[in-house]
Design an enzyme around this catalytic site. Structure first.
Site, mmCIF file in Angstrom:
data_model
loop_
_atom_site.group_PDB
_atom_site.id
_atom_site.type_symbol
_atom_site.label_atom_id
_atom_site.label_comp_id
_atom_site.label_asym_id
_atom_site.label_seq_id
_atom_site.Cartn_x
_atom_site.Cartn_y
_atom_site.Cartn_z
ATOM 1 N N ILE A 12 63.770 -13.787 51.655
ATOM 2 C CA ILE A 12 64.327 -13.997 50.429
ATOM 3 C C ILE A 12 65.944 -13.393 50.891
ATOM 4 C CG2 ILE A 12 64.523 -12.895 48.122
ATOM 5 C CD1 ILE A 12 61.736 -12.010 48.446
ATOM 6 N N TYR A 140 53.358 0.523 49.567
ATOM 7 C CA TYR A 140 54.430 -0.349 49.415
ATOM 8 C C TYR A 140 54.936 -0.414 48.002
ATOM 9 C CZ TYR A 140 57.022 -4.730 48.669
ATOM 10 O OH TYR A 140 57.934 -5.573 48.314
ATOM 11 N N ILE A 206 39.591 -17.730 50.667
ATOM 12 C CA ILE A 206 39.744 -17.381 49.319
ATOM 13 C C ILE A 206 39.270 -15.787 49.210
ATOM 14 C CG2 ILE A 206 39.309 -17.785 46.853
ATOM 15 C CD1 ILE A 206 39.061 -21.146 47.625
HETATM 16 N N1 UFG Z 1 45.014 -14.830 49.106
HETATM 17 C C1 UFG Z 1 43.801 -15.570 49.534
HETATM 18 N N2 UFG Z 1 43.755 -15.704 50.792
HETATM 19 C C2 UFG Z 1 44.688 -15.705 51.784
HETATM 20 C C3 UFG Z 1 46.035 -14.974 51.127
HETATM 21 C C4 UFG Z 1 46.067 -14.726 49.821
HETATM 22 O O1 UFG Z 1 42.696 -15.515 48.615
HETATM 23 O O2 UFG Z 1 44.494 -15.860 52.966
HETATM 24 C C5 UFG Z 1 45.001 -14.439 47.732
HETATM 25 C C6 UFG Z 1 45.375 -12.992 47.524
HETATM 26 O O3 UFG Z 1 44.148 -12.372 47.299
HETATM 27 C C7 UFG Z 1 45.984 -12.943 46.071
HETATM 28 C C8 UFG Z 1 46.816 -14.307 46.255
HETATM 29 O O4 UFG Z 1 46.299 -15.272 47.051
HETATM 30 O O5 UFG Z 1 45.253 -13.163 44.923
HETATM 31 C C9 UFG Z 1 48.282 -13.988 46.633
HETATM 32 O O6 UFG Z 1 48.320 -13.338 47.800
HETATM 33 P P1 UFG Z 1 49.587 -12.969 48.667
HETATM 34 O O7 UFG Z 1 49.218 -12.218 49.972
HETATM 35 O O8 UFG Z 1 50.606 -14.173 48.960
HETATM 36 O O9 UFG Z 1 50.512 -12.087 47.578
HETATM 37 P P2 UFG Z 1 50.187 -10.850 46.861
HETATM 38 O O10 UFG Z 1 50.110 -11.147 45.426
HETATM 39 O O11 UFG Z 1 49.279 -9.949 47.501
HETATM 40 O O12 UFG Z 1 51.800 -10.023 47.142
HETATM 41 C C10 UFG Z 1 52.833 -10.580 46.896
HETATM 42 C C11 UFG Z 1 53.985 -9.879 47.857
HETATM 43 C C12 UFG Z 1 53.966 -8.440 47.496
HETATM 44 C C13 UFG Z 1 54.415 -8.232 46.057
HETATM 45 C C14 UFG Z 1 53.598 -8.943 45.215
HETATM 46 C C15 UFG Z 1 53.697 -9.133 43.434
HETATM 47 O O13 UFG Z 1 53.390 -9.957 49.306
HETATM 48 O O14 UFG Z 1 55.094 -7.971 48.206
HETATM 49 O O15 UFG Z 1 53.283 -10.466 45.628
HETATM 50 O O16 UFG Z 1 53.132 -9.930 42.771
HETATM 51 F F1 UFG Z 1 54.485 -7.120 45.509
#
Ligand code: UFG
Length: 328
Positions: A12, A140, A206
């Site tokens: 970012i 975090y 997923i």
């Molecule tokens: N997910 C999967 N498979 C994967 C990776 C992710 O199903 O291989 C799902 C996760 O369970 C979640 C969604 O996709 O439901 C998004 O996951 P991300 O890891 O891309 O993002 P997060 O929502 O966990 O977290 C991100 C940032 C954080 C921030 C958050 C705020 O990484 O720093 O968004 O919404 F705090």
């Protein structure tokens, strides 16, 4: 005068640096390159070092006429933070504390700070508003909330004014295709999905399909990194104009399930993208969707790249031309 961007070699940060330069700002970047990439810094004056290295920071502040700071420098992986809380407190809380001390010493009184939706924890209601309950479910989120509170007291005591931006799920890449998202290890959904058509993994996993959502998978609010960069510049200009502190959410206000994201990626890439369902990932809330009504109203922020198609298209454009990220 210059804008000091801490963590400006990260995903970012580097996009915001580019946007600042495009608008004629002078930019100084500090990054220790632990998670950032010097190749992501296309312009501006880069200093490589740590925020808590006092002599190094003195050099940065003495060699430049710093007007304001934008602070992205942090670790940001939820699951990693659960395993390594002390590293997160040290880097995110102590690191920002060192930065604020230097700002105070050099009389710099404006900061735009990267916060996160993770400070809300399990939301009480959707869409989430800025004054909703903050109860992080991981270190975090705790570290980001701790800094927001530290900023509030620094405003009161030293007159350092801040805008804290609470990001939801950031993705996409610069439209020119020159910079993009390169995390090591990668844990974010969109870049992981795109690794399948790139041939770097055979399927995407997923994490859980038994959530109380329309197709059982988690819902997130995805925002384009360029719209986010624009919001930082609006926040900076707000501090210049009215010199008051505040907090804004940043999302598109629309949620997509993991399955919907994979479907859009199939359309964009033309690849079948195999997926498998596995157990839930620990600490994942079922649904996170922002109300960004406050920043839209107060700063006239309007997301311009808000379709999931465009977010994934720009990410794909970068990844397919940089299959090894910033490594050659
Ligand atoms: N997910 C999967 N498979 C994967 C990776 C992710 O199903 O291989 C799902 C996760 O369970 C979640 C969604 O996709 O439901 C998004 O996951 P991300 O890891 O891309 O993002 P997060 O929502 O966990 O977290 C991100 C940032 C954080 C921030 C958050 C705020 O990484 O720093 O968004 O919404 F705090």
């Amino acid at each position: 005068m210059s804008i000091l961007v801490c963590g400006g070699a990260g995903f970012i940060g580097s996009h915001t640096v580019l946007e600042l330069i495009n608008r004629g700002e002078e930019v100084v970047i500090v990054d220790n390159l632990i998670t950032g990439h010097k190749e992501a810094v296309l312009s501006g004056k880069l200093y490589i070092g740590n925020l808590c290295d006092s002599e190094f920071m003195d050099k940065v502040f003495k060699e430049n006429n710093i007007e304001a700071v934008i602070d992205f420098a942090a670790f940001s992986l939820v699951s990693e933070s659960v395993k390594q809380p002390l590293d997160y407190y040290e880097n995110n809380v102590y690191g920002t504390l060192c930065l604020l001390k230097k700002m105070k010493e050099y009389g710099i009184n404006k900061i735009v700070f990267s916060s996160t939706a993770a400070i809300y924890g399990e939301p009480e209601s959707i869409p989430i508003k800025e004054d909703d309950r903050t109860l992080p479910t991981n270190p975090y989120g705790e570290t980001k909330l701790a800094v927001e509170r530290m900023l509030k007291w620094c405003d009161k005591a030293y007159g350092i004014k801040y805008v804290a931006l609470r990001y939801f799920n950031v993705a996409g890449a610069d439209l020119s295709g020159r910079i993009g998202e390169d995390h090591r290890p990668e844990t974010h959904l969109i870049p992981l999905i795109l690794q399948v058509p790139l041939g770097k993994r055979d399927k995407v996993t997923i994490f859980g399909d038994d959530y109380p959502t329309k197709d059982g998978t988690c819902i997130r609010d995805y925002i384009h990194v360029i719209d986010l960069a624009d919001a930082h510049i609006r926040a900076l200009n707000k501090l210049r104009k009215d010199n008051t502190s505040t907090i804004y959410n940043l999302g598109n206000g629309e949620g997509f399930t993991v399955k919907e994201v994979i479907d859009v990626a199939r359309k964009v890439t033309g690849h079948p993208i195999t997926s498998v369902v596995a157990e839930r990932r620990e600490g994942d809330p079922a649904k996170l969707v922002a109300s960004s009504e406050k920043i839209i109203r107060e700063l006239k922020w309007i997301p311009k790249h808000n379709t999931l198609e465009e977010i994934i298209e720009t990410a794909w454009n970068w990844h397919k031309n940089h299959p090894n990220g910033f490594l050659h």
